[in-house]
Design a protein around this motif. Structure first.
Motif, PDB file in Angstrom:
ATOM      1  N   GLU A 173       0.796  -1.384  -0.100  1.00  0.00           N
ATOM      2  CA  GLU A 173      -0.054   0.116  -0.042  1.00  0.00           C
ATOM      3  C   GLU A 173       0.581   1.164   0.091  1.00  0.00           C
ATOM      4  O   GLU A 173       1.933   1.026   0.716  1.00  0.00           O
ATOM      5  CB  GLU A 173      -1.106  -0.002   1.153  1.00  0.00           C
ATOM      6  N   SER A 174       0.478   2.306  -0.872  1.00  0.00           N
ATOM      7  CA  SER A 174       1.358   3.618  -0.929  1.00  0.00           C
ATOM      8  C   SER A 174       1.368   4.228   0.475  1.00  0.00           C
ATOM      9  O   SER A 174       0.543   4.226   1.523  1.00  0.00           O
ATOM     10  CB  SER A 174       0.378   4.559  -1.786  1.00  0.00           C
ATOM     11  N   ILE A 175       2.816   4.828   0.661  1.00  0.00           N
ATOM     12  CA  ILE A 175       3.067   5.472   1.728  1.00  0.00           C
ATOM     13  C   ILE A 175       2.052   6.355   2.196  1.00  0.00           C
ATOM     14  O   ILE A 175       1.962   6.921   3.573  1.00  0.00           O
ATOM     15  CB  ILE A 175       4.313   6.006   1.728  1.00  0.00           C
ATOM     16  N   CYS A 176       1.195   7.229   1.168  1.00  0.00           N
ATOM     17  CA  CYS A 176       0.390   8.173   1.468  1.00  0.00           C
ATOM     18  C   CYS A 176      -0.932   7.526   2.049  1.00  0.00           C
ATOM     19  O   CYS A 176      -1.675   8.586   2.760  1.00  0.00           O
ATOM     20  CB  CYS A 176       0.225   9.062   0.169  1.00  0.00           C
ATOM     21  N   ARG A 177      -0.987   6.389   2.175  1.00  0.00           N
ATOM     22  CA  ARG A 177      -2.378   5.776   2.666  1.00  0.00           C
ATOM     23  C   ARG A 177      -1.890   5.656   4.237  1.00  0.00           C
ATOM     24  O   ARG A 177      -1.414   4.496   4.522  1.00  0.00           O
ATOM     25  CB  ARG A 177      -2.849   4.543   1.958  1.00  0.00           C
ATOM     26  N   VAL A 178      -2.424   6.524   4.985  1.00  0.00           N
ATOM     27  CA  VAL A 178      -2.104   6.283   6.719  1.00  0.00           C
ATOM     28  C   VAL A 178      -2.947   5.966   7.267  1.00  0.00           C
ATOM     29  O   VAL A 178      -2.878   4.852   7.930  1.00  0.00           O
ATOM     30  CB  VAL A 178      -1.736   7.727   7.150  1.00  0.00           C
ATOM     31  N   GLU A 179      -4.481   5.958   7.112  1.00  0.00           N
ATOM     32  CA  GLU A 179      -5.509   5.316   7.994  1.00  0.00           C
ATOM     33  C   GLU A 179      -6.487   4.676   7.096  1.00  0.00           C
ATOM     34  O   GLU A 179      -7.138   3.662   7.750  1.00  0.00           O
ATOM     35  CB  GLU A 179      -6.240   6.505   8.702  1.00  0.00           C
ATOM     36  N   HIS A 180      -6.455   4.931   5.783  1.00  0.00           N
ATOM     37  CA  HIS A 180      -7.562   4.354   4.965  1.00  0.00           C
ATOM     38  C   HIS A 180      -6.807   3.615   3.691  1.00  0.00           C
ATOM     39  O   HIS A 180      -5.846   4.181   3.118  1.00  0.00           O
ATOM     40  CB  HIS A 180      -8.552   4.980   4.576  1.00  0.00           C
ATOM     41  N   PRO A 200       1.300   1.998  11.197  1.00  0.00           N
ATOM     42  CA  PRO A 200       0.815   1.083  12.342  1.00  0.00           C
ATOM     43  C   PRO A 200      -0.891   1.313  12.342  1.00  0.00           C
ATOM     44  O   PRO A 200      -1.605   0.238  12.643  1.00  0.00           O
ATOM     45  CB  PRO A 200       1.383   1.518  13.738  1.00  0.00           C
ATOM     46  N   ALA A 201      -1.376   2.448  12.219  1.00  0.00           N
ATOM     47  CA  ALA A 201      -2.976   2.576  11.895  1.00  0.00           C
ATOM     48  C   ALA A 201      -3.416   1.438  10.990  1.00  0.00           C
ATOM     49  O   ALA A 201      -4.553   0.978  11.310  1.00  0.00           O
ATOM     50  CB  ALA A 201      -3.233   3.945  11.678  1.00  0.00           C
ATOM     51  N   LEU A 202      -2.809   1.251   9.816  1.00  0.00           N
ATOM     52  CA  LEU A 202      -3.626   0.176   8.916  1.00  0.00           C
ATOM     53  C   LEU A 202      -3.286  -1.026   9.399  1.00  0.00           C
ATOM     54  O   LEU A 202      -4.229  -1.968   9.122  1.00  0.00           O
ATOM     55  CB  LEU A 202      -2.836   0.510   7.514  1.00  0.00           C
ATOM     56  N   LYS A 203      -2.365  -1.371  10.212  1.00  0.00           N
ATOM     57  CA  LYS A 203      -2.072  -2.827  10.617  1.00  0.00           C
ATOM     58  C   LYS A 203      -3.062  -3.020  11.778  1.00  0.00           C
ATOM     59  O   LYS A 203      -3.475  -4.248  11.795  1.00  0.00           O
ATOM     60  CB  LYS A 203      -0.615  -2.880  11.100  1.00  0.00           C
ATOM     61  N   GLU A 204      -3.358  -1.968  12.649  1.00  0.00           N
ATOM     62  CA  GLU A 204      -4.346  -2.228  13.427  1.00  0.00           C
ATOM     63  C   GLU A 204      -5.738  -2.353  12.949  1.00  0.00           C
ATOM     64  O   GLU A 204      -6.532  -3.363  13.363  1.00  0.00           O
ATOM     65  CB  GLU A 204      -4.603  -0.835  14.400  1.00  0.00           C
ATOM     66  N   LYS A 205      -6.240  -1.835  11.862  1.00  0.00           N
ATOM     67  CA  LYS A 205      -7.295  -1.995  11.044  1.00  0.00           C
ATOM     68  C   LYS A 205      -7.574  -3.245  10.321  1.00  0.00           C
ATOM     69  O   LYS A 205      -8.673  -3.859  10.239  1.00  0.00           O
ATOM     70  CB  LYS A 205      -7.715  -0.638   9.998  1.00  0.00           C
ATOM     71  N   TYR A 206      -6.268  -3.573   9.780  1.00  0.00           N
ATOM     72  CA  TYR A 206      -6.414  -4.850   8.929  1.00  0.00           C
ATOM     73  C   TYR A 206      -5.060  -5.853   9.459  1.00  0.00           C
ATOM     74  O   TYR A 206      -4.071  -5.897   9.059  1.00  0.00           O
ATOM     75  CB  TYR A 206      -5.977  -4.391   7.390  1.00  0.00           C
ATOM     76  N   LYS A 208      -4.551  -8.692   9.418  1.00  0.00           N
ATOM     77  CA  LYS A 208      -3.792  -9.918   8.554  1.00  0.00           C
ATOM     78  C   LYS A 208      -2.850  -9.272   7.296  1.00  0.00           C
ATOM     79  O   LYS A 208      -1.889 -10.027   6.695  1.00  0.00           O
ATOM     80  CB  LYS A 208      -4.927 -10.518   7.470  1.00  0.00           C
ATOM     81  N   SER A 209      -2.742  -7.671   7.503  1.00  0.00           N
ATOM     82  CA  SER A 209      -1.702  -7.200   6.640  1.00  0.00           C
ATOM     83  C   SER A 209      -0.324  -7.418   7.444  1.00  0.00           C
ATOM     84  O   SER A 209      -0.148  -7.695   8.595  1.00  0.00           O
ATOM     85  CB  SER A 209      -1.956  -5.619   6.636  1.00  0.00           C
ATOM     86  N   VAL A 210       0.710  -7.121   6.651  1.00  0.00           N
ATOM     87  CA  VAL A 210       2.104  -7.139   7.036  1.00  0.00           C
ATOM     88  C   VAL A 210       2.636  -5.720   7.333  1.00  0.00           C
ATOM     89  O   VAL A 210       2.594  -4.933   6.171  1.00  0.00           O
ATOM     90  CB  VAL A 210       2.962  -7.952   6.076  1.00  0.00           C
ATOM     91  N   TYR A 211       2.978  -5.257   8.566  1.00  0.00           N
ATOM     92  CA  TYR A 211       3.641  -3.860   8.616  1.00  0.00           C
ATOM     93  C   TYR A 211       5.074  -4.096   8.841  1.00  0.00           C
ATOM     94  O   TYR A 211       5.869  -4.676   9.672  1.00  0.00           O
ATOM     95  CB  TYR A 211       2.889  -3.315  10.095  1.00  0.00           C
ATOM     96  N   LEU A 212       5.543  -3.223   8.086  1.00  0.00           N
ATOM     97  CA  LEU A 212       7.224  -3.428   8.039  1.00  0.00           C
ATOM     98  C   LEU A 212       7.785  -2.011   8.116  1.00  0.00           C
ATOM     99  O   LEU A 212       8.910  -1.719   7.759  1.00  0.00           O
ATOM    100  CB  LEU A 212       7.664  -3.904   6.577  1.00  0.00           C
ATOM    101  N   GLY A 213       6.929  -0.994   8.563  1.00  0.00           N
ATOM    102  CA  GLY A 213       7.418   0.221   8.504  1.00  0.00           C
ATOM    103  C   GLY A 213       7.452   0.827   7.502  1.00  0.00           C
ATOM    104  O   GLY A 213       7.098   0.589   6.051  1.00  0.00           O
ATOM    105  N   ARG A 214       8.080   2.058   7.038  1.00  0.00           N
ATOM    106  CA  ARG A 214       8.189   2.743   5.864  1.00  0.00           C
ATOM    107  C   ARG A 214       9.279   2.122   5.048  1.00  0.00           C
ATOM    108  O   ARG A 214      10.546   1.960   5.650  1.00  0.00           O
ATOM    109  CB  ARG A 214       8.621   4.211   6.095  1.00  0.00           C
ATOM    110  N   ILE A 215       9.011   1.605   3.911  1.00  0.00           N
ATOM    111  CA  ILE A 215       9.979   0.750   2.914  1.00  0.00           C
ATOM    112  C   ILE A 215      10.025   1.611   1.811  1.00  0.00           C
ATOM    113  O   ILE A 215      10.989   1.013   0.858  1.00  0.00           O
ATOM    114  CB  ILE A 215       9.438  -0.746   2.934  1.00  0.00           C
TER     115      ILE A 215
END
Length: 216
Positions: A173-180, A200-206, A208-215
């Motif tokens: 997901e694009s870096i500009c997508r912070v909450e949605h 991290p806000a997207l990881k909390e909402k989803y 099953k997603s994988v959160y790797l920080g800013r890549i």
């Protein structure tokens, strides 16, 4: 009446088999050991292309050949890709120029295009995407949100459903997508093998997603 019931039963059976096959494809994620990995990259106009090329900077030459998919009217992305590949080759003069190709398909949706017409243009784009994906037969599809990636990813899924080849789909997901999630993200969240978010806000909402920080 009996013939109608038979047709309904046959249709239900086919639908059930397709659903089962889709489940099997989505839950088969492991790529076997290999010296190279054919990569299909979906690039979008503007920031999407910039972000996806930043991701590719960290990949080795084992991800070859690289097939780039861009919209048929997107000349800027084509220039960026050629420049990126040349810069990658210049970094290590001892390495041969990587094998890469650029393919074009119609846009699924133009800016400010109505949603009704978007359905038609997406179907048309999908109609042209499957022969291309079937020809390339990539090991992995990498995308980050442009509308063009939806028909490509669905075409890659069809390769698995039809038993032609299992293709791993990685969505970042694009870096500009912070909450949605983006619209493409909302669709491909359920269809990708690995769905990566950068906040991290997207990881909390989803979960099953994988959160790797800013890549990127």
């Amino acid at each position: 009446m009996a013939s109608v019931l038979i047709l309904v039963a046959a249709g239900a059976a086919v639908a059930a088999l397709l659903a089962l096959r889709l489940w099997v494809v989505l839950h088969s994620r492991v790529l076997g050991p290999r010296q190279s990995c054919s990569l299909l990259v979906v690039a979008g106009s503007g920031g999407h292309t910039t972000e996806i090329l930043r991701l590719l900077e960290n990949l080795s030459n084992a991800y070859s050949p690289r097939h780039y998919i861009i919209a048929d009217t997107d000349e800027m992305s084509a220039h960026k890709i050629h420049s990126f590949e040349q810069n990658q080759a210049d970094r290590d003069p001892t390495t041969m120029l990587s094998e890469y190709y650029i393919h074009r398909i119609p846009r699924s949706r133009e800016v400010q295009q109505s949603w009704l017409s978007t359905v038609l243009t997406t179907l048309y784009s999908m109609w042209l995407s499957f022969p291309l994906t079937h020809k390339v037969k990539p090991d992995l599809v990498l995308c980050n949100g442009p509308g063009t990636c939806v028909p490509i990813c669905i075409s890659a899924l069809l390769l698995g459903i039809l038993g032609i080849k299992k293709v791993i789909i990685v969505y970042v997901e694009s870096i500009c997508r912070v909450e949605h999630l983006s619209l493409s993200g909302k669709i491909l969240f359920h269809l990708s093998d690995y769905f990566i978010v950068q906040w991290p806000a997207l990881k909390e909402k989803y979960p099953k997603s994988v959160y790797l920080g800013r890549i990127v």
